[in-house]
Each structure stands twice: as structure tokens, then as C-alpha cells.
Design a protein around this motif. Structure first.
Motif, mmCIF file in Angstrom:
data_model
loop_
_atom_site.group_PDB
_atom_site.id
_atom_site.type_symbol
_atom_site.label_atom_id
_atom_site.label_comp_id
_atom_site.label_asym_id
_atom_site.label_seq_id
_atom_site.Cartn_x
_atom_site.Cartn_y
_atom_site.Cartn_z
ATOM 1 N N THR A 310 -4.504 2.414 -1.547
ATOM 2 C CA THR A 310 -4.410 1.801 -2.793
ATOM 3 C C THR A 310 -3.711 2.502 -3.983
ATOM 4 O OG1 THR A 310 -6.330 2.597 -3.473
ATOM 5 C CG2 THR A 310 -6.684 0.630 -2.079
ATOM 6 N N LYS A 311 -3.418 3.875 -3.534
ATOM 7 C CA LYS A 311 -2.764 4.849 -4.532
ATOM 8 C C LYS A 311 -1.367 4.917 -4.324
ATOM 9 C CE LYS A 311 -6.876 7.949 -5.585
ATOM 10 N NZ LYS A 311 -7.080 9.169 -5.557
ATOM 11 N N TRP A 312 -0.806 4.996 -5.723
ATOM 12 C CA TRP A 312 0.960 4.786 -5.697
ATOM 13 C C TRP A 312 1.464 6.086 -5.070
ATOM 14 C CZ3 TRP A 312 4.650 8.032 -8.059
ATOM 15 C CH2 TRP A 312 6.041 7.500 -7.908
ATOM 16 N N GLY A 313 2.330 5.933 -4.200
ATOM 17 C CA GLY A 313 3.029 7.197 -3.513
ATOM 18 C C GLY A 313 2.601 7.275 -2.003
ATOM 19 N N TYR A 314 1.341 6.459 -1.654
ATOM 20 C CA TYR A 314 1.022 6.470 -0.049
ATOM 21 C C TYR A 314 2.322 5.871 0.780
ATOM 22 C CZ TYR A 314 -1.241 4.979 4.160
ATOM 23 O OH TYR A 314 -1.939 4.675 5.289
ATOM 24 N N MET A 315 2.963 5.092 0.116
ATOM 25 C CA MET A 315 3.996 4.589 1.238
ATOM 26 C C MET A 315 5.102 5.801 1.643
ATOM 27 S SD MET A 315 2.912 1.623 1.696
ATOM 28 C CE MET A 315 4.199 1.170 2.765
ATOM 29 N N ALA A 316 5.114 6.748 0.954
ATOM 30 C CA ALA A 316 5.876 7.831 1.202
ATOM 31 C C ALA A 316 5.545 8.740 2.338
ATOM 32 C CB ALA A 316 6.299 8.567 -0.077
ATOM 33 N N ARG A 317 4.148 8.566 2.745
ATOM 34 C CA ARG A 317 3.739 9.449 3.848
ATOM 35 C C ARG A 317 4.378 9.131 5.273
ATOM 36 N NH1 ARG A 317 -0.908 12.068 2.642
ATOM 37 N NH2 ARG A 317 -1.355 12.403 4.990
ATOM 38 N N THR A 318 4.551 9.978 6.002
ATOM 39 C CA THR A 318 5.274 9.888 7.320
ATOM 40 C C THR A 318 4.063 9.644 8.503
ATOM 41 O OG1 THR A 318 5.058 12.218 7.654
ATOM 42 C CG2 THR A 318 7.146 11.181 6.689
ATOM 43 N N ASP A 319 2.797 9.456 8.209
ATOM 44 C CA ASP A 319 1.972 9.431 9.419
ATOM 45 C C ASP A 319 1.229 8.019 9.218
ATOM 46 O OD1 ASP A 319 0.576 9.608 6.816
ATOM 47 O OD2 ASP A 319 -0.773 11.214 7.532
ATOM 48 N N THR A 320 1.710 7.406 8.448
ATOM 49 C CA THR A 320 1.273 5.815 8.489
ATOM 50 C C THR A 320 1.526 5.174 9.641
ATOM 51 O OG1 THR A 320 3.601 5.041 7.496
ATOM 52 C CG2 THR A 320 1.327 5.690 5.966
ATOM 53 N N GLY A 321 2.523 5.450 10.459
ATOM 54 C CA GLY A 321 3.200 4.648 11.631
ATOM 55 C C GLY A 321 3.151 5.732 12.992
ATOM 56 N N MET A 322 2.331 6.542 12.854
ATOM 57 C CA MET A 322 2.203 7.486 14.013
ATOM 58 C C MET A 322 1.522 6.951 15.116
ATOM 59 S SD MET A 322 3.343 10.606 14.797
ATOM 60 C CE MET A 322 3.219 11.533 13.073
#
Length: 613
Positions: A310-322
């Protein structure tokens, strides 16, 4: 006995609460209170535990009974936790199935692009030009899917009740379930049918030779609105993806700009040759994306980027589609009809026709640009006809395979030819073969899911901007000091943006016929169709000289075909291996896609073919 009474009271309260929430759900109020079900279940078990223990102590029961009761309740809590854990794993598995559908689409378009590249470079226009998915099909696709019958129930529910809504409580299928898969596959089948039938127009255009008559009425003032509005209309997609983390998106834009513009003349030694190569100008987009990707990996490993969705910036993480990478199949062969039997509707076909025409016109310009940069003579009419025909066939195959997009010539590839000075057909054919092979490996496609969306958004800011600029570059042919041309250009661009935006936001078309209503809605909500139509009508009806309209400059390249190189230089556009046999049959002199179209048979000279190879 006392425990059963407490359980009965708790069950009654649960039933009353459930009835209350059901009524609230039916009225559409307080829908967000359905979330965190597992937490409420845990609280209920704790409440049973506390009330039971208190009741036992009040009655003077032995504390050992309380401990036994506490152990029983603890076991119940543990069982509930295991149940929730299994439920969570099941949901993640279904979500992975949904994401795998997107991966299958990527595998398919990569596979079909390789097939189209081989066909075009071998049997089509026979120039070293790469084929791939095109943005000109995206705009009509969006317009088709915005129709009421294809409105996404999930998006509607989230917009009405909030992003944290438990969708299954509203009767919607669980994400990744079979019912959910059928929902999005229905939409893909609609797009498949539209691409297949609309692309037949491109096939007929190429094989019939009517292109020579169509080009008489198509000038720069028709091309500019079509291509320019294609890029401008896609800015919401780029903006939405970049908004996940604007700093990462800006970093990507900055790096691509540095590599492509400021460092394009920087040469570095090559380990396999004594010459130096302009490495940064060859791979500016790849270098920019990979550098930003590495930065995101570092920020993810150090937990600088938030782990809360829910926080801004989460979409820049690289482990969301691991999990997609780990569970993706190593091998999967794309096959025709993998989403089911394509569905054909008049609305979808005519809507997609705008994208087909735009891609076809853009490709004709790409043929001449590729020939010029590759050192080949301008393609004659039969080669252009054959190129358009082959692209139409490739789009039909893309629709049959279910790629969700058509294929067209890549202008970016033409720019690479100008930089590297490598204009070999065999290099492009090997590249097409590699795309065919890589399109069958699931792990390779899954790697792209690790790239954060803000990085892709930053890349889109550059690439979509380049599409817009390519459209505007055709203004070089017209007289920009002419009030006539400025009027046509301004009206076609502004009206091409305004009307589709208004049509999309308002359901105002009502002719009394549902099919006609949907057809007009799709066409009038497609900006490149509206702008291109306005430019075409005004350019051919408002008086103006050919020089003022840019027609003379526009056709200058075509006229050089008749007076430029000798016939032997044009033999590189002949069919491979079978051309000597075709030359002996006079019937093929009248087939628009054959090299001897409207010409006398001649002896084939293989020298130019060897040079192109």
C-alpha cells in the motif's frame, strides 16, 4: 456442557454478524469491512478461550481443567492457522496462474515476431528489417475493451469499494481460477478475431496491387496525425507505470538520454577485433534499463524500498515477481488457438482496421528508409506489395496464435543499421531464428517480470516520445509557411485528441442499432483513426499544389526507382532460388507481388544478392 453453551452463544453471534454483513454487502455499504477475515477468526477463537476460562474459574473448576481447555483452544488456533496458511498458498498459486497467462502472451509475441522476421527477410520485401509487436494495434485494442460488454468486473468493484476489497464476497471468481481465466481469455479471443479479419485487408492490399492507387491520395499530412497520435495517446500507460516510483523512472530516462545522446560518439575497444565500436549508441535502451534494474535490486536488498504493497515505492521492488520466475516452466511451445476459438465481431474488426492501416502506411516508409541505410536501391513496387502482403500474413498468424497484437516493421532496427553499418539479411534471419527458439523457453520470458514497472515506465517515456517524434518528422516534406498546411495539421491533431477523449468518457452514441453504436464508439474513440481521417479528407479537398502539400518530396524516393540504379541492382528483391523458373512463365508478369510485375522477363544477376547476403 458449559463449553458447548458458550460455543452455541458464539455461533449465534457469528450467524447474526454474518447476516448483518450480508445485508450490508447487498446494499453496497461498508464493503471494506469484509477484509482481514483471518484476523477476525483468530479474535473469535481468543474470545471463546477467554470467556470459557473465566466461566470455569467462576464456577470453581480446577485450574488443571482450565489448562486442558486452554490446550484444546490452542490446538484449535493452530489448526485455524494451518487452514489459513493453506488458503494463502492456494490463492498465491491461482495468482501465479493469472500471471502465467501474461507470460504466455509474451512467449507468443516473441515466437510470432521471430516467424514474421524470417518470412519478411526471406520471402517478403527481402530487406534486413526486424518484425515485432506494434503500438498501432494497442490503441484500437484499448478502444474495443472499453466497450460495456468487455468492462472488467474486477476493476469496477475496486473502483467502487476500494483496492482492499475481498472480491469473492461479491460473487466474483478468485483470481487465477478457471472462471477467472475464462474471463480474460474471452477478451483475448475477441482481439484475436479482430486482428485476423482486419489483417486480411492488408493481405488483399498487397496481393492485389491497389497500393499504387492508394498512395496517390496519401501524403505527409495524412501520415503525421496517424503516427503522432499513436505516440501521444499512449502517454497514460507510461505515466501510470512511472508513477510507481518517479525517481526510478527519471533515473531510467536520464540514463537512456546519456547513453543515446551524450555518449553516442564514445568508442571502446572490442575484444574480438582491433576496431573500436560505439558501444553506448548501440545499446542505449538496454544499458539504461539494466542499470536502473541493478539500482532497484540494491534498494530492494537493503529494504530502502517499502515492502508494504500500500506504500508508494513498492512497485520499484524487484522481488514482487520472483515466484513467477521460480515456478515458470522451462519449456512451452506456443500453438495456434491456445486461448480457444477466436471470436469475430464487426465492431472489433472495423476498430482494428484503423491499426492495420496505420501499421501498413508506417511500414512502407520503413522499407525505403531501411534500403537507404543498408546501401540497397529503393524497393520497387513489387517488393513493397510483397512486403505489405507478408506483413498481413504475419498479422493473421499472430492472431491465430493469440499474441494479442499484430506485427510490423521496427523503425528502431533501421536506426541500428545506420549506426552499425550492418545491413545483412543473414544477421536479421539469425535474429529471427533466435526469437523463435527463445519464445519457447518460459524461464527467459519470466526474467522480464522482475523488471519493476517504474523502470518500464521511464523507458516508455522515451520510446513513446520517439514514436511521436517520428510522426512529426514527416513535416519536413510540407511547406510549414503555408496557412493551409498549418490549418490541416492543427485541426487533425487537436480534434484527433479531443473527440476520442470525449467519446470514451460519455456514452452518447445512440443510432438505434447496437452494432452500429459499438462500431462508431470504437472508431471515434481511436485517436489515430479520427486524426488520420480528418487529415486525409482536408488534404485531398482543400486546394493546394503538390509542392505545397509535400507530395513531390514525398514521392521523390519512389521516382528514383525508375531512373536510378540498373536492373541488376534490383535483383536482390527477387525470390530466392526459384526466380529463374518464374521468369520463364509470362503469367507472373501480371502478379503484383512477383518481381517481373509489368515488366519483361530478364536474366537474373546474382551479384547483388551476394552483396546483400
Amino acid at each position: 456442557m458449559e463449553l458447548k453453551e458458550v460455543d452455541g452463544e458464539e455461533q449465534l453471534r457469528n450467524e447474526n454478524a454474518k447476516e448483518k454483513w450480508t445485508k450490508l454487502g447487498e446494499t453496497g455499504n461498508n464493503c471494506n469491512n469484509w477484509i482481514d477475515k483471518s484476523k477476525s477468526d483468530f479474535d473469535k477463537v481468543e474470545k471463546v478461550k477467554d470467556e470459557t476460562l473465566d466461566h470455569g474459574i467462576d464456577e470453581g473448576k480446577d485450574t488443571s481443567d482450565g489448562k486442558e481447555l486452554e490446550q484444546e483452544v490452542g490446538d484449535a488456533i493452530e489448526g485455524e492457522g494451518e487452514k489459513n496458511e493453506k488458503e494463502g498458498l492456494r490463492k498465491k498459486k491461482n495468482e501465479f496462474k493469472a500471471e502465467t497467462g501474461c507470460l504466455w502472451g509474451f512467449w507468443t509475441i516473441l515466437f510470432v515476431s521471430g516467424l514474421a522476421t524470417l518470412l519478411q527477410s526471406t520471402l517478403g520485401v527481402r530487406l534486413p528489417i526486424v518484425q515485432g509487436g506494434t503500438v498501432t494495434f494497442v490503441i484500437p485494442t484499448i478502444a474495443i475493451l472499453l466497450q460495456p460488454q468487455w468492462e472488467c468486473e474486477f476493476v469496477t468493484a475496486r473502483n467502487q469499494y476500494g483496492p482492499n476489497l475481498n472480491l469473492t464476497q461479491l460473487g466474483l471468481p478468485e483470481i487465477g481460477s478457471e472462471k477467472h481465466r475464462e474471463m480474460w481469455m474471452l477478451r483475448i479471443r475477441e482481439i484475436q478475431g479482430a486482428i485476423i479479419v482486419a489483417s486480411l485487408f492488408q493481405v488483399l492490399t498487397g496481393v492485389s496491387g491497389i497500393l499504387m492507387y492508394m498512395l496517390k491520395y496519401i501524403g505527409p499530412l495524412c501520415i503525421v496525425p496517424i503516427i503522432t497520435l499513436t505516440g501521444i495517446s499512449l502517454f497514460p500507460a507510461g505515466s501510470k507505470m512511472a508513477s510507481g516510483h518517479w525517481w526510478i523512472a527519471l533515473l531510467t530516462m536520464f540514463l537512456i538520454t546519456i547513453f543515446s545522446q551524450y555518449m553516442k560518439r564514445v568508442e571502446i575497444p572490442c575484444f574480438c577485433t582491433k576496431d573500436k565500436i560505439a558501444f553506448f549508441s548501440l545499446f542505449p535502451v538496454l544499458l539504461g534499463v539494466m542499470t536502473s534494474f541493478i539500482v532497484c535490486i540494491i534498494l530492494t536488498a537493503t529494504d530502502v524500498l517499502p515492502a508494504d504493497k500500500t506504500k508508494w515505492g513498492y512497485m520499484a521492488r524487484t522481488d514482487t515477481g520472483m515466484h513467477v520466475l521460480t515456478e515458470a516452466k522451462w519449456f512451452r511451445f506456443p500453438y495456434p488457438g491456445q486461448w480457444g476459438l477466436p471470436k469475430v465481431s464487426m465492431v472489433g474488426v472495423f476498430g482494428m482496421l484503423a491499426g492495420v492501416i496505420a501499421a501498413m502506411i508506417e511500414s512502407i516508409g520503413d522499407y525505403y528508409a531501411c534500403a537507404r541505410l543498408a546501401g540497397a536501391p529503393p524497393p520497387p513496387l513489387h517488393a513493397v506489395n510483397r512486403g505489405v502482403f507478408t506483413e498481413g500474413v504475419a498479422c493473421v498468424l499472430a492472431g491465430i496464435w493469440g499474441s494479442g497484437n499484430g506485427t510490423t516493421s521496427y523503425a528502431e532496427n533501421i536506426g541500428v543499421i545506420g549506426i552499425t553499418k550492418v545491413g545483412s539479411r543473414r544477421v536479421v534471419q539469425i535474429g529471427g531464428l533466435m526469437m523463435l527458439v527463445l519464445g519457447c523457453f518460459g524461464k527467459f520470458a519470466a526474467l522480464f517480470t522482475l523488471i519493476p514497472t517504474p523502470v518500464i515506465g521511464g523507458m516508455f517515456m522515451i520510446t513513446f516520445g520517439m514514436v511521436t517524434a517520428v510522426g512529426l518528422s514527416n513535416l519536413q516534406y510540407i511547406d510549414l509557411n503555408s496557412p493551409r498546411n498549418l490549418f490541416i495539421l492543427g485541426v487533425s491533431l487537436f480534434f484527433g485528441l479531443s473527440l476520442p477523449m470525449w467519446i470514451t468518457e460519455h456514452d452518447v452514441i445512440d443510432t438505434g442499432n447496437d452494432i452500429i453504436d459499438q462500431l462508431l464508439s470504437v472508431l471515434l474513440s481511436t485517436s489515430m483513426f479520427v486524426g488520420g481521417l480528418i487529415g486525409f479528407v482536408l488534404d485531398n479537398t482543400i486546394p493546394g499544389t503538390d509542392e505545397e502539400r509535400g507530395i513531390n518530396s514525398w514521392r521523390q524516393t519512389s521516382s528514383s526507382v525508375k531512373s536510378g540504379s540498373s536492373q541488376s541492382n534490383y535483383d536482390l528483391y527477387n525470390f530466392p532460388y526459384i526466380q529463374p523458373y518464374l521468369d520463364k512463365i509470362k503469367l507472373f508478369n501480371y502478379v503484383p507481388v512477383c518481381p517481373r510485375f509489368l515488366a519483361k522477363p530478364v536474366i537474373v544477376n546474382s551479384f547483388s544478392n551476394e552483396a546483400m547476403e
